[in-house]
Motif scaffolding. Structure first.
Motif, short mmCIF file in Angstrom:
data_model
loop_
_atom_site.label_atom_id
_atom_site.label_comp_id
_atom_site.label_asym_id
_atom_site.label_seq_id
_atom_site.Cartn_x
_atom_site.Cartn_y
_atom_site.Cartn_z
N ASP A 133 -69.05 75.73 -7.51
CA ASP A 133 -69.18 75.09 -6.20
C ASP A 133 -69.33 73.58 -6.30
O ASP A 133 -69.15 72.85 -5.31
N SER A 134 -69.67 73.10 -7.52
CA SER A 134 -69.79 71.65 -7.72
C SER A 134 -68.44 70.97 -7.81
O SER A 134 -68.36 69.74 -7.73
N LEU A 135 -67.40 71.78 -7.99
CA LEU A 135 -66.04 71.23 -8.08
C LEU A 135 -65.43 71.15 -6.69
O LEU A 135 -65.26 72.15 -6.01
N ASN A 136 -65.12 69.96 -6.27
CA ASN A 136 -64.45 69.76 -4.98
C ASN A 136 -62.94 69.72 -5.24
O ASN A 136 -62.40 68.71 -5.70
N ILE A 137 -62.27 70.83 -4.98
CA ILE A 137 -60.85 70.97 -5.33
C ILE A 137 -59.99 70.95 -4.07
O ILE A 137 -60.27 71.66 -3.11
N SER A 138 -58.96 70.12 -4.12
CA SER A 138 -58.02 70.06 -2.99
C SER A 138 -56.59 70.03 -3.53
O SER A 138 -56.33 69.54 -4.62
N THR A 139 -55.69 70.59 -2.74
CA THR A 139 -54.28 70.62 -3.13
C THR A 139 -53.57 69.40 -2.54
O THR A 139 -53.63 69.16 -1.34
N ILE A 140 -52.90 68.64 -3.40
CA ILE A 140 -52.18 67.45 -2.99
C ILE A 140 -50.70 67.80 -2.85
O ILE A 140 -50.08 68.31 -3.79
N ALA A 141 -50.13 67.56 -1.68
CA ALA A 141 -48.73 67.89 -1.45
C ALA A 141 -47.81 66.95 -2.24
O ALA A 141 -48.20 65.82 -2.56
N ASN A 142 -46.62 67.44 -2.53
CA ASN A 142 -45.68 66.62 -3.28
C ASN A 142 -45.12 65.49 -2.41
O ASN A 142 -45.06 65.59 -1.19
N ILE A 143 -44.75 64.41 -3.08
CA ILE A 143 -44.14 63.26 -2.41
C ILE A 143 -42.67 63.23 -2.81
O ILE A 143 -42.35 63.24 -3.99
N ARG A 144 -41.78 63.18 -1.82
CA ARG A 144 -40.35 63.21 -2.12
C ARG A 144 -39.89 61.88 -2.71
O ARG A 144 -40.47 60.83 -2.41
N ILE A 145 -38.85 61.94 -3.53
CA ILE A 145 -38.34 60.74 -4.19
C ILE A 145 -37.92 59.70 -3.17
O ILE A 145 -38.13 58.50 -3.35
N ARG A 146 -37.34 60.15 -2.05
CA ARG A 146 -36.92 59.17 -1.03
C ARG A 146 -38.12 58.47 -0.42
O ARG A 146 -38.00 57.34 0.05
N ASP A 147 -39.30 59.13 -0.45
CA ASP A 147 -40.51 58.47 0.04
C ASP A 147 -40.98 57.40 -0.94
O ASP A 147 -41.55 56.37 -0.54
N ILE A 148 -40.75 57.67 -2.25
CA ILE A 148 -41.11 56.67 -3.27
C ILE A 148 -40.20 55.46 -3.14
O ILE A 148 -40.64 54.31 -3.28
N ALA A 149 -38.92 55.72 -2.86
CA ALA A 149 -37.93 54.64 -2.80
C ALA A 149 -37.93 53.88 -1.47
O ALA A 149 -37.43 52.75 -1.40
N ARG A 150 -38.50 54.49 -0.41
CA ARG A 150 -38.42 53.90 0.93
C ARG A 150 -38.91 52.45 1.00
O ARG A 150 -38.27 51.62 1.67
N PRO A 151 -40.03 52.08 0.34
CA PRO A 151 -40.50 50.68 0.45
C PRO A 151 -39.50 49.67 -0.09
O PRO A 151 -39.60 48.48 0.22
N TYR A 152 -38.53 50.13 -0.90
CA TYR A 152 -37.59 49.20 -1.51
C TYR A 152 -36.34 49.00 -0.65
O TYR A 152 -35.55 48.09 -0.92
N VAL A 153 -36.14 49.85 0.35
CA VAL A 153 -34.90 49.82 1.12
C VAL A 153 -34.71 48.50 1.86
O VAL A 153 -33.66 47.84 1.76
N LYS A 154 -35.73 48.08 2.61
CA LYS A 154 -35.61 46.85 3.40
C LYS A 154 -35.39 45.62 2.53
O LYS A 154 -34.47 44.82 2.81
N PRO A 155 -36.19 45.42 1.46
CA PRO A 155 -35.95 44.25 0.59
C PRO A 155 -34.56 44.27 -0.04
O PRO A 155 -33.93 43.21 -0.18
N ILE A 156 -34.06 45.45 -0.40
CA ILE A 156 -32.73 45.55 -1.01
C ILE A 156 -31.65 45.15 0.00
O ILE A 156 -30.72 44.41 -0.34
N ILE A 157 -31.78 45.65 1.24
CA ILE A 157 -30.79 45.30 2.28
C ILE A 157 -30.78 43.80 2.53
O ILE A 157 -29.71 43.17 2.62
N ILE A 158 -31.97 43.20 2.64
CA ILE A 158 -32.06 41.75 2.86
C ILE A 158 -31.44 40.99 1.69
O ILE A 158 -30.69 40.02 1.88
N SER A 159 -31.72 41.45 0.47
CA SER A 159 -31.17 40.80 -0.72
C SER A 159 -29.65 40.87 -0.74
O SER A 159 -28.98 39.89 -1.09
N ILE A 160 -29.11 42.04 -0.37
CA ILE A 160 -27.65 42.22 -0.35
C ILE A 160 -27.01 41.26 0.65
O ILE A 160 -25.99 40.63 0.35
N VAL A 161 -27.61 41.14 1.84
CA VAL A 161 -27.08 40.24 2.86
C VAL A 161 -27.08 38.80 2.36
O VAL A 161 -26.09 38.06 2.51
#
Length: 213
Positions: A110-138
């Motif tokens: 009972d001393s162990l506080n256990i929680s299940t962490i949902a998976n994060i999709r690869i597109r969610d990892i890459a999403r922060p890079y989309v806007k800077p990449i588009i601006i850089s391309i322009v």
């Protein structure tokens, strides 16, 4: 443009590598690092100052070949967070037992506080890079159009982005085949490689263009 024998071999090798990478991705997907997979997060307050190396050794004994990450938390360094791909009831009991043995505590499951962490999709990892990449391309496209206006800019842009795209696809294939865990670090490295290629290519064209002016 005809390719020499060595270039044909290199091109064939790259094609085979990309096909193998696509096959792995379709069948197994990318290997995402533990913190971005669905996993169990275990928080436990030991109540005494703990040593991260000791906790790592305990986790190796308890979880065997399972992947885990240990982080100490709390200002007093008496709590620990353990991220592991999964945990069984036997492992819970063994973890508590070894912690009690090491630190002279009286913890229980009972001393162990256990929680299940949902998976994060690869597109969610890459999403922060989309806007800077588009601006850089322009910005890059605008610069090339202005700087190399006397040349065939469309051909120049096609070759430039073709080279970068090929390199990124090859890198993604290597990552998939080698089962390298995908994380923001990997995405950053791929971005850095693309930037270096852009700089080298544009610098080469600058020298050629300057010599023609």
């Amino acid at each position: 443009m005809k390719l020499s024998g060595s270039k044909k071999i290199i091109l064939l090798g790259l094609i085979l590598l990309i096909v193998a990478g696509i096959t792995i991705i379709v069948l197994k997907g990318f290997n995402v690092s533990l913190m971005y997979q669905q996993h169990e997060a275990i928080n436990v307050v030991v109540g005494k100052e703990i040593n991260k190396n000791d906790i790592n050794l305990i986790c190796k004994e308890v979880f065997k070949n399972k992947t885990f990450v240990v982080r100490t938390i709390d200002f007093f360094n008496d709590s620990v967070n353990i991220n592991v791909e999964s945990i069984t009831d036997d492992e819970k009991n063994e973890l508590v037992s070894k912690l009690n043995e090491k630190y002279g505590t009286s913890l229980n499951i009972d001393s162990l506080n256990i929680s299940t962490i949902a998976n994060i999709r690869i597109r969610d990892i890459a999403r922060p890079y989309v806007k800077p990449i588009i601006i850089s391309i322009v910005v890059i496209v605008a610069y090339l159009i202005i700087r190399f206006r006397k040349m065939n800019v469309a051909k120049l842009l096609g070759k430039l982005f073709g080279i970068v795209l090929l390199t990124e696809v090859v890198l993604a294939s290597i990552i998939a085949i080698a089962r390298i865990p995908v994380s923001p670090v990997v995405v950053n490295l791929m971005t850095i490689v693309a930037v270096i290629e852009l700089i080298l290519y544009i610098n080469k064209r600058e020298k050629e263009y300057s010599s023609q002016e």
